[in-house]
Enzyme design. Structure first.
Site, PDB file in Angstrom:
ATOM      1  N   VAL A  56       0.887   7.496   0.192  1.00 29.23           N
ATOM      2  CA  VAL A  56       1.575   7.178   1.500  1.00 29.23           C
ATOM      3  C   VAL A  56       0.948   5.909   2.324  1.00 29.23           C
ATOM      4  O   VAL A  56      -0.158   5.459   2.452  1.00 29.23           O
ATOM      5  CB  VAL A  56       1.096   8.396   2.424  1.00 29.23           C
ATOM      6  CG1 VAL A  56       1.787   8.229   3.767  1.00 29.23           C
ATOM      7  CG2 VAL A  56       1.598   9.737   1.772  1.00 29.23           C
ATOM      8  N   VAL A  87      -3.916   6.161   0.010  1.00 27.49           N
ATOM      9  CA  VAL A  87      -3.373   5.288   1.124  1.00 27.49           C
ATOM     10  C   VAL A  87      -2.976   3.976   0.614  1.00 27.49           C
ATOM     11  O   VAL A  87      -3.673   3.265  -0.088  1.00 27.49           O
ATOM     12  CB  VAL A  87      -4.494   5.194   2.089  1.00 27.49           C
ATOM     13  CG1 VAL A  87      -3.964   4.454   3.263  1.00 27.49           C
ATOM     14  CG2 VAL A  87      -4.905   6.436   2.721  1.00 27.49           C
ATOM     15  N   LYS A  88      -1.654   3.715   0.728  1.00 32.23           N
ATOM     16  CA  LYS A  88      -1.067   2.244   0.351  1.00 32.23           C
ATOM     17  C   LYS A  88      -1.477   1.257   1.495  1.00 32.23           C
ATOM     18  O   LYS A  88      -0.751   1.337   2.597  1.00 32.23           O
ATOM     19  CB  LYS A  88       0.584   2.576   0.006  1.00 32.23           C
ATOM     20  CG  LYS A  88       0.807   3.488  -1.236  1.00 32.23           C
ATOM     21  CD  LYS A  88       2.188   3.715  -1.232  1.00 32.23           C
ATOM     22  CE  LYS A  88       3.123   2.258  -1.501  1.00 32.23           C
ATOM     23  NZ  LYS A  88       4.534   2.464  -1.631  1.00 32.23           N
ATOM     24  N   ILE A  89      -1.908   0.127   0.999  1.00 38.51           N
ATOM     25  CA  ILE A  89      -2.148  -0.812   1.920  1.00 38.51           C
ATOM     26  C   ILE A  89      -1.631  -2.195   1.438  1.00 38.51           C
ATOM     27  O   ILE A  89      -1.972  -2.462   0.421  1.00 38.51           O
ATOM     28  CB  ILE A  89      -3.430  -0.990   2.233  1.00 38.51           C
ATOM     29  CG1 ILE A  89      -4.032   0.566   3.001  1.00 38.51           C
ATOM     30  CG2 ILE A  89      -3.892  -2.044   3.233  1.00 38.51           C
ATOM     31  CD1 ILE A  89      -5.771   0.365   3.055  1.00 38.51           C
TER      32      ILE A  89
END
Length: 225
Positions: free
Chosen positions: A59, A86-88
């Site tokens: 996400v 967590v996509k950053i």
């Protein structure tokens, strides 16, 4: 080798979970937009329920500052669980946030990667996955296959646990090329699974088999013998 679906379409996810060896689902704001005005966390929770505990959900944050990204990451984990990736995006602010979050034990997918330097820095920062944008790299006259192979080599050379999760495909051939370059995982839109498994050559062969069977045994299948 891992195959993930790059979609927030819960019906498509439910369908292809039964067809392919699905490793997980990736989402981002652009993908979520395709679903219309849905409740953000409710849709993600539904996807998580569909794929089960043994498949990964990735996400993406929306904030663009270090502190904002960290806050987004904490909210994502609070809502969806610490097992969520967590996509950053790998920007200056994003990389700073990745370093903080990795110290907290957060699972990170470093995304929006176009350049070798982005990938190398994300590997050093401890990202769990790198998500290079394959087709977009090609559109920018970047040799995507070569860059992915450099990432794979760097990971092997340094003994890193990072994996390459190639993304942003516009053809089945691009997916093949990413895997051939050494990517440990790919995330693809559902339509490419359909294109890859039901092109006319495959379906013509299946039709020929059925025709040849019926000419000898008539209607029905092996179970009817």
């Amino acid at each position: 080798m891992e195959f993930l679906l790059d979609t927030a379409d819960d019906a498509a996810i439910a369908k292809y979970k039964e067809i392919i060896p699905l490793a997980g689902v990736t989402t981002n704001p652009s993908i979520m937009k395709k679903e219309g005005k849905v409740d953000f966390f409710e849709r993600l929770k539904k996807i998580k329920e569909i794929i089960g505990a043994n498949r990964a959900l990735h996400v993406q944050v929306v904030a663009t500052t270090r502190d904002g990204i960290i806050k987004d990451a904490h909210r994502i984990i609070a809502e969806l669980g610490k097992e969520t990736y967590v996509k950053i995006p790998v920007t200056q602010e994003g990389l700073a946030a990745i370093r903080v979050l990795k110290k907290e034990g957060v699972r990170i997918t470093a995304t929006a990667i176009y350049t070798e330097l982005q990938g190398y820095l994300a590997i050093c920062a401890g990202a769990d996955y790198l998500a290079p944008y394959y087709n977009r790299m090609l559109e920018s006259n970047i040799n995507a296959k070569e860059v992915l192979s450099y990432f794979v080599e760097a990971i092997a050379r340094t003994g890193s646990k990072t994996q390459v999760l190639a993304a942003s495909f516009h053809t089945v051939q691009q997916i093949n090329e990413a895997i051939e370059s050494g990517a440990q995982a790919v995330t693809v839109a559902p339509e490419f699974i359909e294109k890859g498994l039901e092109n006319h050559l495959i379906m013509d062969a299946v039709s020929d088999f059925s025709s040849d069977w019926s000419q000898i045994h008539g209607a029905g299948s092996i179970v009817d013998l």
